[in-house]
Design an enzyme around this catalytic site. Structure first.
Site, PDB file in Angstrom:
ATOM      1  N   LEU A  74       0.814  -1.214   0.000  1.00 51.64           N
ATOM      2  CA  LEU A  74       0.000   0.000   0.000  1.00 51.64           C
ATOM      3  C   LEU A  74       0.847   1.263   0.000  1.00 51.64           C
ATOM      4  O   LEU A  74       0.391   2.322  -0.418  1.00 51.64           O
ATOM      5  CB  LEU A  74      -0.927   0.010   1.217  1.00 51.64           C
ATOM      6  CG  LEU A  74      -1.942  -1.134   1.306  1.00 51.64           C
ATOM      7  CD1 LEU A  74      -2.724  -1.049   2.615  1.00 51.64           C
ATOM      8  CD2 LEU A  74      -2.903  -1.103   0.125  1.00 51.64           C
ATOM      9  N   GLY A  75       2.074   1.157   0.491  1.00 53.08           N
ATOM     10  CA  GLY A  75       2.939   2.323   0.530  1.00 53.08           C
ATOM     11  C   GLY A  75       4.193   2.016   1.320  1.00 53.08           C
ATOM     12  O   GLY A  75       4.257   1.041   2.070  1.00 53.08           O
ATOM     13  N   LYS A 123       2.146  -3.117   9.035  1.00 49.99           N
ATOM     14  CA  LYS A 123       3.259  -2.209   8.772  1.00 49.99           C
ATOM     15  C   LYS A 123       4.536  -2.860   9.257  1.00 49.99           C
ATOM     16  O   LYS A 123       4.694  -3.134  10.455  1.00 49.99           O
ATOM     17  CB  LYS A 123       3.060  -0.861   9.455  1.00 49.99           C
ATOM     18  CG  LYS A 123       4.206   0.096   9.161  1.00 49.99           C
ATOM     19  CD  LYS A 123       3.944   1.482   9.696  1.00 49.99           C
ATOM     20  CE  LYS A 123       5.106   2.405   9.319  1.00 49.99           C
ATOM     21  NZ  LYS A 123       4.897   3.768   9.800  1.00 49.99           N
ATOM     22  N   ASP A 170       4.258  11.642  15.084  1.00 47.01           N
ATOM     23  CA  ASP A 170       4.302  11.575  13.617  1.00 47.01           C
ATOM     24  C   ASP A 170       2.946  11.978  13.031  1.00 47.01           C
ATOM     25  O   ASP A 170       2.381  11.291  12.176  1.00 47.01           O
ATOM     26  CB  ASP A 170       4.683  10.161  13.171  1.00 47.01           C
ATOM     27  CG  ASP A 170       5.130  10.098  11.709  1.00 47.01           C
ATOM     28  OD1 ASP A 170       5.275  11.172  11.086  1.00 47.01           O
ATOM     29  OD2 ASP A 170       5.308   8.984  11.188  1.00 47.01           O
ATOM     30  N   GLY A 209       8.030   4.051   3.019  1.00 46.93           N
ATOM     31  CA  GLY A 209       8.781   5.266   3.282  1.00 46.93           C
ATOM     32  C   GLY A 209       9.876   4.985   4.269  1.00 46.93           C
ATOM     33  O   GLY A 209      10.226   3.828   4.536  1.00 46.93           O
ATOM     34  N   PHE A 231       9.816   5.128   7.317  1.00 47.90           N
ATOM     35  CA  PHE A 231       9.355   4.555   8.581  1.00 47.90           C
ATOM     36  C   PHE A 231       8.865   3.114   8.426  1.00 47.90           C
ATOM     37  O   PHE A 231       8.480   2.480   9.398  1.00 47.90           O
ATOM     38  CB  PHE A 231       8.233   5.429   9.165  1.00 47.90           C
ATOM     39  CG  PHE A 231       8.646   6.860   9.306  1.00 47.90           C
ATOM     40  CD1 PHE A 231       9.447   7.264  10.356  1.00 47.90           C
ATOM     41  CD2 PHE A 231       8.271   7.794   8.372  1.00 47.90           C
ATOM     42  CE1 PHE A 231       9.847   8.577  10.489  1.00 47.90           C
ATOM     43  CE2 PHE A 231       8.662   9.124   8.489  1.00 47.90           C
ATOM     44  CZ  PHE A 231       9.456   9.510   9.556  1.00 47.90           C
TER      45      PHE A 231
END
Length: 482
Positions: free
Chosen positions: A222-223, A244, A338, A225, A227
């Protein structure tokens, strides 16, 4: 014949026969003959079994509760038995079992729900207004929502004195057939797309924070980065979740994750993404949360950037929802660290949920120490993070002001005219931040409150919520019909 556990296949998202029934129509659905009505419940949402011990239910079906297990119920329908979430059910004769009743809401919520594109003129809902202790009927007409206070006295309900009814249901039936002073006659109940967040992945994982990684199957990325990487996954082959992955190797960091997760998974608020589990025996380790189909607020804003067609009211609505979630976090003693639009997730009804607790901590102190190797989003950080390596809920307030910049610019990276190093230099020189060009002055004033250099001068999130609500109070007042 013995009782059978439901194992039949079932499609996601199917609706029962009463999904869009007129007021007063009861959904069909089998129940056990002769069951005492006190134990008869009705499914308010369809439920897809998550384990072989669950019962498959369509919206509107009736069943009997055999055992109450807190957030989960063990129920019987005909010859089938199984578990269903308590939040998906309501007593058969209760107000909560009605398609048109939405429980405790605010005017903002009622308006947001009604103005979703699947609702047409005449869509309506009834809700409880805690501020004035009464019911409201909200009706859609074109791109407006009209809210009518329902008066109640001596077991009667009415909008106007000349038309009184013995129940809310009969009141709605009247206006279903005839507008009789309303902005339009009632048509279909407002769509109810957002099922409640479940307290646990299933009835048999209530006490299990640590779950075996082999029970999860990755579906698609989904994404990603600095983190971590977020995946759509399935738990137990049945339940969509978001996982995650975090690049954590040191045992001390894994222990810290465990300690924080044990507290964070107890967070329970409609504006906070539900944390279900952690998998510290995986490589990389990962956390498990509920899955939000509409993705991040930033992605949603960017999709509307070309036309800039959301309107000030909608943008402020997002801001208020986030402030509500952060007010809860503040009261719980949890700092997020965050807070930005990438970490705000949207439900199907465009309600906001604060997510991504990879940097979050609970603290009894005024602030926490920033660890040297923590990967922080620079342009969202407050001065004290760079000057004294401390972070607190007041630092989250600063980040919230930057998030407001993202919202007002439809998801653009904040402060595009300076790079990260220049931003840090400005913090040391105490140079003030500027609201984006074209930002309404009343919103810019709230941003400046968040960016007070002394953290003690920054307001609590409860006050920010009130200040934001004042920006659209006039419009909300126009929606009210006395």
């Amino acid at each position: 014949m013995g009782l059978a556990v439901c194992k039949r296949p079932c499609c996601w998202g199917r609706c029962g026969p009463c999904c869009h029934g007129a007021p007063g129509e009861e959904g069909s659905g089998s129940g056990t003959a002769g069951t005492h009505r006190a134990n008869r419940f009705k499914s308010v949402y369809s439920y897809m079994p998550r384990t072989s011990q669950d019962l498959c239910l369509q919206k509107g079906e009736v069943f009997e509760v055999l055992h109450d297990h807190g957030q989960w119920l063990f129920v019987q329908q005909g010859e089938r038995t199984g578990y269903v979430p308590r939040a998906f059910a309501a007593s058969e004769d209760s107000l909560e079992a009605k398609d048109w009743y939405f429980g405790k809401l605010s005017r903002l919520d009622a308006k947001r729900f009604l103005l979703q594109p699947m609702n047409a003129d005449g869509a309506f809902l009834v809700w409880w207004n805690e501020e004035v202790d009464c019911y409201y009927l909200s009706v859609r007409i074109r791109n407006l929502a009209r809210h009518y206070q329902i008066q109640a006295s001596s077991n009667t309900f009415y909008l106007v004195q000349r038309k009184k009814f013995p129940s809310l249901e009969k009141l709605l039936k009247h206006y279903y057939n005839n507008a009789d002073g309303l902005c339009t006659k009632l048509e279909l109940p407002c769509a109810k797309l957002d099922a409640p967040s479940l307290p646990s992945l299933s009835h048999n994982t209530i006490g299990d924070l640590e779950i075996q990684p082999r029970s999860f199957e990755k579906i698609k990325e989904l994404g990603s980065g600095a983190f971590g990487t977020v995946w759509l996954a399935k738990w137990n082959g049945t339940t969509e979740v978001a996982i995650k992955e975090l690049q954590v190797s040191a045992e001390s960091m894994k222990n810290k994750m465990q300690d924080e997760a044990e507290t964070m998974w107890k967070l329970n608020h409609e504006r906070v993404l539900k944390l279900y589990a952690v998998c510290l025996n995986a490589d990389p380790v990962f956390i498990v949360t509920e899955y939000m189909r509409n993705g991040s607020l930033r992605r949603y804003l960017k999709g509307h950037r070309p036309k800039r067609d959301l309107g000030f009211h909608s943008l402020v609505d997002f801001s208020i929802q986030i402030a509500q979630g952060m007010d809860y976090m503040e009261r719980m003693g949890c700092v997020h660290c965050d807070l930005r639009s990438d970490n705000i997730l949207l439900t199907e009804m465009l309600s906001c949920k604060i997510g991504d607790f990879g940097l979050a901590s609970f603290t009894d102190n005024q602030s926490i120490q920033v660890i040297a190797d923590m990967k922080l989003p620079i342009k969202w950080m407050a001065p004290e993070v760079f000057i004294c390596c401390r972070y607190s809920i007041k630092s989250d307030v600063w980040s919230f002001g930057v998030l407001l910049v993202e919202i007002m610019t439809y998801g653009r990276i904040p402060f595009p005219d300076i790079n990260n190093q220049a931003y840090i230099n400005n913090m040391f020189t105490r140079s003030p931040l500027s609201a984006p060009e074209g930002c309404p002055e009343n919103m810019a004033d709230i941003m400046r409150l968040c960016w007070a250099m002394e953290r003690t001068d920054r307001p609590p999130f409860k006050d920010l919520e009130k200040n934001l609500t004042k920006l659209i109070d006039a419009g909300l007042a126009e929606d009210m019909v006395q």
